[in-house]
Design an enzyme around this catalytic site. Sequence first.
Site: not given
Length: 590
Positions: A337, A361
């Site tokens: 990302e 994450d």
Amino acid sequence: MKKYPKIGIRPTIDGRQGGVRESLEEKTMNLAKAVAELITSNLKNGDGTPVECVIADGTIGRVAESAACAEKFEREGVGATITVTSCWCYGAETMDMNPYYPKAVWGFNGTERPGAVYLAAVLAGHAQKGLPAFGIYGRDVQDLNDNSIPADVAEKILRFARAAQAVATMRGKSYLSMGSVSMGIAGSIVNPDFFQEYLGMRNESIDLTEIIRRMAEGIYDKEEYAKAMAWTEKYCKKNEGNDFNIPEKTKTRAQKDEDWEFIVKMTIIMRDLMQGNPKLKELGFKEEALGHNAIAAGFQGQRQWTDFYPNGDFSEALLNTSFDWNGIREAFVVATENDACNGVAMLFGHLLTNRAQIFSDVRTYWSPEAVKRVTGKELTGMAANGIIHLINSGATTLDGTGQQTNANGEPAMKPCWEITEGEVEKCLEATTWYPANRDYFRGGGFSSNFLSKGGMPVTMMRLNLIKGLGPVLQIAEGWTVEIDPEIHKLLDERTDRTWPTTWFVPRLCDKPAFKDVYSVMNNWGANHGAISYGHIGQDVITLASMLRIPVCMHNVEEDQIFRPAAWNAFGMDKEGADYRACTTYGPIYK
């Protein structure tokens, strides 16, 4: 072979000719040689070559000799210096004045000549001139004829050298943004001032249409592509998992085969964008052959790319891994990302350890009570106080499987030159490639799935940018853990069964942010973390101090912290002193 910076060794000496200097020449130079040998024997660059040292042509007693040494170091590509002495020297005349070099001074602890006095004097000079230096002083007195390096001194020299080499290695390199901001994630709003002023790096950027252009116009090595596809068929495609998409979103076999071809080309092109490829020059693509001199990169992916094209999970996972179809090699640093803040933390971990880095994450804190409620079972062992679910969208390094082993037979993530072909195959065998969840990734693709082995010491890091303050760093040392397979299955499936999982338990202590596992999760500054093998918090703190980045959260023992001597002048509270010193000195390259 890559060209790496070197560490300069500066033997300083009492400049008084006529007996004093002459009596110290051999001793001082022997100490310098011992330091160089220590570093070269223990530290390696990312490709496995030893870190090189350059010793001044002679001892440094007066300012003209300092200048001659500085000129030599510039010619030789030195990026940091260690000054070594066993005696009194003239502080401001003999000190390293280069504002960009991380610098340390070892003052020999002996009684015949006052090396400690010079150390104190020159550190005062460094503080007064705003050129912070690390002070190294052995705990025990040594005899004058003892040229050995005590263990406590060696530890500090190596800690300094490891971090200093990281600072010098990233200087002048690029961070390549492939795409732009992903889903409004703050870390992917790339801040060029931070990269330029704190790291000495530049920012490069390409629109993701460049990847499509290179595919369409054949701007990649076709021979390598054929080799890569054969390897992928053998080791990855054969481990393709079930398709959990609903029937109307399930791709046909032919479409999935096309996706495999697409993502392999994409991987080659992303690598070429980062580092260039001389083969492209042979093919007539001179400009594309150059690359972007990127030591780290990020791939936006979501949403514009992944809504239309196969996702970047395979490419990111393979690039972040210590091997591919060309064999075992140094892992790249590629942030999912385009989270550049996490990419920088990954870069720190990679340069300090030479190992692949996990991008995840920081997804969920599972309390023992919640696990019991959901599964009917209890967490035990190291997981008994709760666990943090580290999971990423199929783009995690395959080294993170834990299928490599250290000398004790324990799960590990190793530098590339220690990895065996057998371990490569184990990492690949432990990885399933699931067709991408098309609710998230409308364009399809494949996501890696594995479960990290437990028992690996790891350090989770995160760089955050704070308005009005600047960059800060978080560090949490802990371990990967294994939990009951039935518990894992239930927790994993209610999260995402197509993505890789690492169960993490931080080491708790009496600091508020580490009083329990929940507090670590609750104090984490962003949605992502960079996870490095080993308990490297001490090295990260040393590196951060060189870069003038304060550490806002860590669970490293206070007596293990090694920062420049000038930090002592900013108060006895180490955390507050770190903030005050970093604010006072500011970024190196501003």
